[in-house]
Scaffold this motif. Sequence first.
Motif, short mmCIF file in Angstrom:
data_model
loop_
_atom_site.label_atom_id
_atom_site.label_comp_id
_atom_site.label_asym_id
_atom_site.label_seq_id
_atom_site.Cartn_x
_atom_site.Cartn_y
_atom_site.Cartn_z
N LYS A 174 -2.37 2.67 -17.13
CA LYS A 174 -2.45 4.08 -16.63
C LYS A 174 -1.04 4.43 -15.61
N ALA A 175 -0.81 3.35 -14.95
CA ALA A 175 0.02 3.75 -13.91
C ALA A 175 1.51 2.92 -13.80
N ASN A 230 0.87 -1.10 0.09
CA ASN A 230 -0.11 0.12 0.00
C ASN A 230 0.93 1.31 0.06
N GLU A 231 2.04 1.11 0.56
CA GLU A 231 3.00 2.36 0.71
C GLU A 231 3.35 2.55 -0.62
N THR A 232 3.72 1.34 -1.60
CA THR A 232 3.92 1.62 -3.10
C THR A 232 2.83 2.47 -3.74
N ALA A 233 1.46 1.81 -3.48
CA ALA A 233 0.51 2.62 -4.29
C ALA A 233 0.22 3.86 -3.93
N ILE A 256 2.92 5.72 -5.83
CA ILE A 256 2.49 5.96 -7.23
C ILE A 256 1.64 6.99 -7.40
N ALA A 257 0.67 7.32 -6.37
CA ALA A 257 -0.44 8.12 -6.70
C ALA A 257 0.27 9.75 -6.45
N ARG A 258 1.09 9.72 -5.43
CA ARG A 258 2.09 10.98 -5.15
C ARG A 258 2.75 11.60 -6.41
N LYS A 259 3.52 10.33 -7.23
CA LYS A 259 4.38 10.53 -8.46
C LYS A 259 3.34 11.09 -9.42
N TYR A 260 2.25 10.45 -9.54
CA TYR A 260 1.22 10.65 -10.55
C TYR A 260 0.73 12.26 -10.51
N ALA A 261 0.44 12.51 -9.42
CA ALA A 261 0.47 14.06 -9.06
C ALA A 261 1.39 14.83 -9.41
N TYR A 262 2.65 14.47 -9.01
CA TYR A 262 3.87 15.34 -9.55
C TYR A 262 3.90 15.41 -10.78
#
Length: 393
Positions: A261-262, A102-105, A108-114
């Motif tokens: 997408k990810a 879940n940390e990885t997920a 991924i969301a944080r980097k997607y935002a970046y």
Amino acid sequence: MKTSPHLMNTYARLPVCFKSGKGAWLYDENGQNYLDAISGIAVCSLGHAHPEITETICAQSRELIHTSNLYCIEKQAALAEELIDISGMEKVFFCNSGAEANETAIKIARKYAYQQQITAPKIIVMENSFHGRTLATLSATGNKKVQEGFAPLVEGFVRVPFGDADAVEAHNGDQDVVAVLVEPIQGEGGVNIPPKGYLKAIRAICDRNGWLMMLDEIQTGIGRTGKWFAHQHEGIQPDVMSLAKALGNGLPIGACLAGQKAANILEPGNHGTTFGGNPLACAAGLAVLKVMRTHNFIEHVADKGQEILTRFQSALSDNPAVKDVRGLGYMIGIELDRPCAELVAQALEKRVLINVTQGNTIRLLPAFVMSNDQTDQLIETVVELVNQFTQQG
């Protein structure tokens, strides 16, 4: 029973120490057998000391246990291919636990935002959820009791009621939201099953807003609900999915899977692990999937799980203190109208291992290899305990 004053006081341990296991049985130091109806919290789904998995682990440990992820790991690549085949995802990151998955997920969301130049990203998470005990996953978890004492928590999580797609829809247009993280069925939260169509509705909301749909299948994955993954009951595909627990049948392994997408968001240097996905853990994972396929456990769990659920519902239908009996596959919750944590100790006296979540819900997560006689014993014991307990007032 031996214990130690040198162990941190992080668990309210029960007065039993197990020395061995076979199938759905565990044996204590006196040789007494116990029916394990929680399978190590959904970990040993294929039972204890499964011969094919044990042989695989022994053979792999004689050959090679660990190499760094700086090098190719053949078993890791093979397990990734197997997981892609059954999930329809594209890439896999292996780690050691569900929390790390879940940390990885979340990363991924944080980097997607970046990548979208969003500087204060938010992930929508659910009330009564459970995603782990690291600081980030603890912050994502919807349980104030497990968060108490660990402030300041990690920012960036927006909480909404579980099972309410309209509550997720209400965040339409929020430019800082980048993902939704949700369990298909809440395990720690009380075996909560959302309304039919819930995941499909979230999938549509994520598509309309360009958000990542991230599913925590740590407890529900690898056949627990009668499909390889619980979201497959709704015919949807997530962008990110976390796995652990049953993937190694007791050997620690976690995985974060990403769809198109990810799949390429994380790059070299963004993330890593020392032990994750080593040859031993991945050999165990491959053996688990092989046994699951060879012995048709997916079909078995779907059919037998429904039979067990129906029997519990029928046996407890006349008890007014039982608010609900719900479940899917080998994941069953019996909700009472009162706190019932003491039933765990009472069941232990009858040599049956159960679990209580949310204070009033018996959670059963038995091994898929449980025999018909063991199934009868589980149902008769739990029904008797519930009836005696609720008749006491």
